[in-house]
Design a protein around this motif. Structure first.
Motif, PDB file in Angstrom:
ATOM      1  N   GLY A 163       0.814  -1.215   0.000  1.00 26.58           N
ATOM      2  CA  GLY A 163       0.000   0.000   0.000  1.00 26.58           C
ATOM      3  C   GLY A 163       0.844   1.261   0.000  1.00 26.58           C
ATOM      4  N   GLN A 164       1.881   1.272   0.821  1.00 24.48           N
ATOM      5  CA  GLN A 164       2.771   2.435   0.873  1.00 24.48           C
ATOM      6  C   GLN A 164       3.468   2.652  -0.458  1.00 24.48           C
ATOM      7  OE1 GLN A 164       5.241   1.413   4.239  1.00 24.48           O
ATOM      8  NE2 GLN A 164       3.799   2.270   5.716  1.00 24.48           N
ATOM      9  N   ALA A 165       3.924   1.586  -1.067  1.00 25.06           N
ATOM     10  CA  ALA A 165       4.626   1.704  -2.349  1.00 25.06           C
ATOM     11  C   ALA A 165       3.697   2.173  -3.459  1.00 25.06           C
ATOM     12  CB  ALA A 165       5.272   0.374  -2.726  1.00 25.06           C
ATOM     13  N   MET A 166       2.499   1.634  -3.505  1.00 26.67           N
ATOM     14  CA  MET A 166       1.543   2.049  -4.551  1.00 26.67           C
ATOM     15  C   MET A 166       1.205   3.530  -4.405  1.00 26.67           C
ATOM     16  SD  MET A 166       0.747  -0.363  -6.679  1.00 26.67           S
ATOM     17  CE  MET A 166       2.429  -0.899  -6.586  1.00 26.67           C
ATOM     18  N   GLN A 167       0.967   3.954  -3.173  1.00 24.00           N
ATOM     19  CA  GLN A 167       0.611   5.354  -2.945  1.00 24.00           C
ATOM     20  C   GLN A 167       1.786   6.274  -3.253  1.00 24.00           C
ATOM     21  OE1 GLN A 167      -2.671   6.242  -1.974  1.00 24.00           O
ATOM     22  NE2 GLN A 167      -1.848   8.098  -2.850  1.00 24.00           N
ATOM     23  N   ARG A 168       2.950   5.931  -2.744  1.00 20.33           N
ATOM     24  CA  ARG A 168       4.132   6.779  -2.891  1.00 20.33           C
ATOM     25  C   ARG A 168       4.600   6.864  -4.353  1.00 20.33           C
ATOM     26  NH1 ARG A 168       6.832   4.474   0.824  1.00 20.33           N
ATOM     27  NH2 ARG A 168       7.946   3.004  -0.479  1.00 20.33           N
ATOM     28  N   ARG A 169       4.629   5.735  -5.031  1.00 24.63           N
ATOM     29  CA  ARG A 169       5.217   5.714  -6.386  1.00 24.63           C
ATOM     30  C   ARG A 169       4.212   5.961  -7.497  1.00 24.63           C
ATOM     31  NH1 ARG A 169       9.063   0.369  -5.835  1.00 24.63           N
ATOM     32  NH2 ARG A 169      10.010   0.951  -3.848  1.00 24.63           N
ATOM     33  N   GLY A 199       0.580   6.984  -6.775  1.00 25.12           N
ATOM     34  CA  GLY A 199      -0.543   7.817  -6.388  1.00 25.12           C
ATOM     35  C   GLY A 199      -1.878   7.094  -6.317  1.00 25.12           C
ATOM     36  N   ILE A 200      -1.834   5.777  -6.130  1.00 29.33           N
ATOM     37  CA  ILE A 200      -3.072   5.001  -6.007  1.00 29.33           C
ATOM     38  C   ILE A 200      -2.974   4.096  -4.784  1.00 29.33           C
ATOM     39  CG2 ILE A 200      -3.714   5.015  -8.458  1.00 29.33           C
ATOM     40  CD1 ILE A 200      -2.489   2.223  -8.731  1.00 29.33           C
ATOM     41  N   GLU A 245      -7.328   0.332  -5.276  1.00 31.16           N
ATOM     42  CA  GLU A 245      -7.416   0.891  -6.627  1.00 31.16           C
ATOM     43  C   GLU A 245      -6.531   0.103  -7.586  1.00 31.16           C
ATOM     44  OE1 GLU A 245      -8.837   4.126  -3.984  1.00 31.16           O
ATOM     45  OE2 GLU A 245      -7.120   2.803  -3.902  1.00 31.16           O
ATOM     46  N   TYR A 246      -5.330  -0.235  -7.139  1.00 33.52           N
ATOM     47  CA  TYR A 246      -4.442  -1.039  -7.988  1.00 33.52           C
ATOM     48  C   TYR A 246      -5.107  -2.368  -8.332  1.00 33.52           C
ATOM     49  CZ  TYR A 246      -0.836  -4.176  -9.542  1.00 33.52           C
ATOM     50  OH  TYR A 246      -0.150  -5.099 -10.282  1.00 33.52           O
ATOM     51  N   ARG A 247      -5.654  -3.036  -7.337  1.00 35.10           N
ATOM     52  CA  ARG A 247      -6.258  -4.345  -7.575  1.00 35.10           C
ATOM     53  C   ARG A 247      -7.483  -4.248  -8.466  1.00 35.10           C
ATOM     54  NH1 ARG A 247      -4.697  -6.184  -1.653  1.00 35.10           N
ATOM     55  NH2 ARG A 247      -2.671  -7.081  -2.192  1.00 35.10           N
ATOM     56  N   ALA A 248      -8.242  -3.181  -8.330  1.00 34.97           N
ATOM     57  CA  ALA A 248      -9.393  -2.988  -9.219  1.00 34.97           C
ATOM     58  C   ALA A 248      -8.909  -2.786 -10.657  1.00 34.97           C
ATOM     59  CB  ALA A 248     -10.235  -1.795  -8.760  1.00 34.97           C
ATOM     60  N   LEU A 249      -7.886  -1.957 -10.831  1.00 35.73           N
ATOM     61  CA  LEU A 249      -7.343  -1.747 -12.181  1.00 35.73           C
ATOM     62  C   LEU A 249      -6.802  -3.051 -12.751  1.00 35.73           C
ATOM     63  CD1 LEU A 249      -5.504   1.681 -11.747  1.00 35.73           C
ATOM     64  CD2 LEU A 249      -7.656   1.242 -12.965  1.00 35.73           C
ATOM     65  N   GLU A 250      -6.160  -3.849 -11.917  1.00 29.30           N
ATOM     66  CA  GLU A 250      -5.631  -5.132 -12.369  1.00 29.30           C
ATOM     67  C   GLU A 250      -6.757  -6.040 -12.866  1.00 29.30           C
ATOM     68  OE1 GLU A 250      -2.373  -8.200 -10.762  1.00 29.30           O
ATOM     69  OE2 GLU A 250      -3.995  -7.811  -9.338  1.00 29.30           O
ATOM     70  N   ASP A 251      -7.810  -6.161 -12.074  1.00 29.66           N
ATOM     71  CA  ASP A 251      -8.925  -7.027 -12.480  1.00 29.66           C
ATOM     72  C   ASP A 251      -9.610  -6.502 -13.735  1.00 29.66           C
ATOM     73  OD1 ASP A 251      -8.657  -9.031 -10.560  1.00 29.66           O
ATOM     74  OD2 ASP A 251      -9.855  -7.947  -9.091  1.00 29.66           O
TER      75      ASP A 251
END
Length: 148
Positions: free
Chosen positions: A32-38, A40-41, A45-51
């Motif tokens: 979660g920290q990496a997705m938000q920091r690098r 902005g999601i 949100e990442y998992r929804a975009l992936e699916d």
């Protein structure tokens, strides 16, 4: 062996589940920290975009998306609202059944997902490697990795 409510035998289902939850929390926090920091999601949100990106036509019924990422209907509605505000996805009505609502990924959403995939994979591997060095979690990590 005697136990107290706070010390369960290592072979118990509860102790195993506790280690799984500890591992899950550690890995999810790092992801979660990496997705938000690098990127902005958030992680959801990442998992929804992936699916959505993996869906053949780039769309899923809202309820199916909720089930896939482990959210309730109202939570996935808010999540897709955030993705919509960012330009990554939008809601669409089913032409055959106006009650059916779909989440649809945009090209910008696909691009953000593709940019974030390597980060997710790298951080996941790193988090599991780190957890594998913890004596309390090493066996759990090893068991997870041996099933793939």
């Amino acid at each position: 062996m005697t136990t107290t409510p706070h010390t369960l035998p290592a072979s118990s289902d509860q102790a195993t589940w506790s280690r799984i939850l500890a591992l899950h929390a550690r890995v999810e926090r790092q992801l979660g920290q990496a997705m938000q920091r690098r990127h902005g999601i958030g992680l959801s949100e990442y998992r929804a975009l992936e699916d959505l990106a993996r869906a053949g036509d780039g769309e899923l019924r809202m309820q199916e998306l909720a089930d896939r990422i482990g959210l309730g209907q109202s939570s996935v509605t808010r999540l897709v609202g955030r993705l919509d505000a960012a330009g990554f996805a939008f809601k669409d009505l089913c032409p055959a059944d106006k009650r059916g609502v779909y989440a649809v990924i945009t090209e910008e959403g696909r691009q953000r997902y593709n940019e974030a995939r390597a980060t997710y994979a790298d951080v996941l591997s790193s988090a599991l490697n780190s957890a594998g060095a913890d004596p309390h979690l090493a066996g759990t990590v090893q068991a997870l990795r041996s099933t793939t």
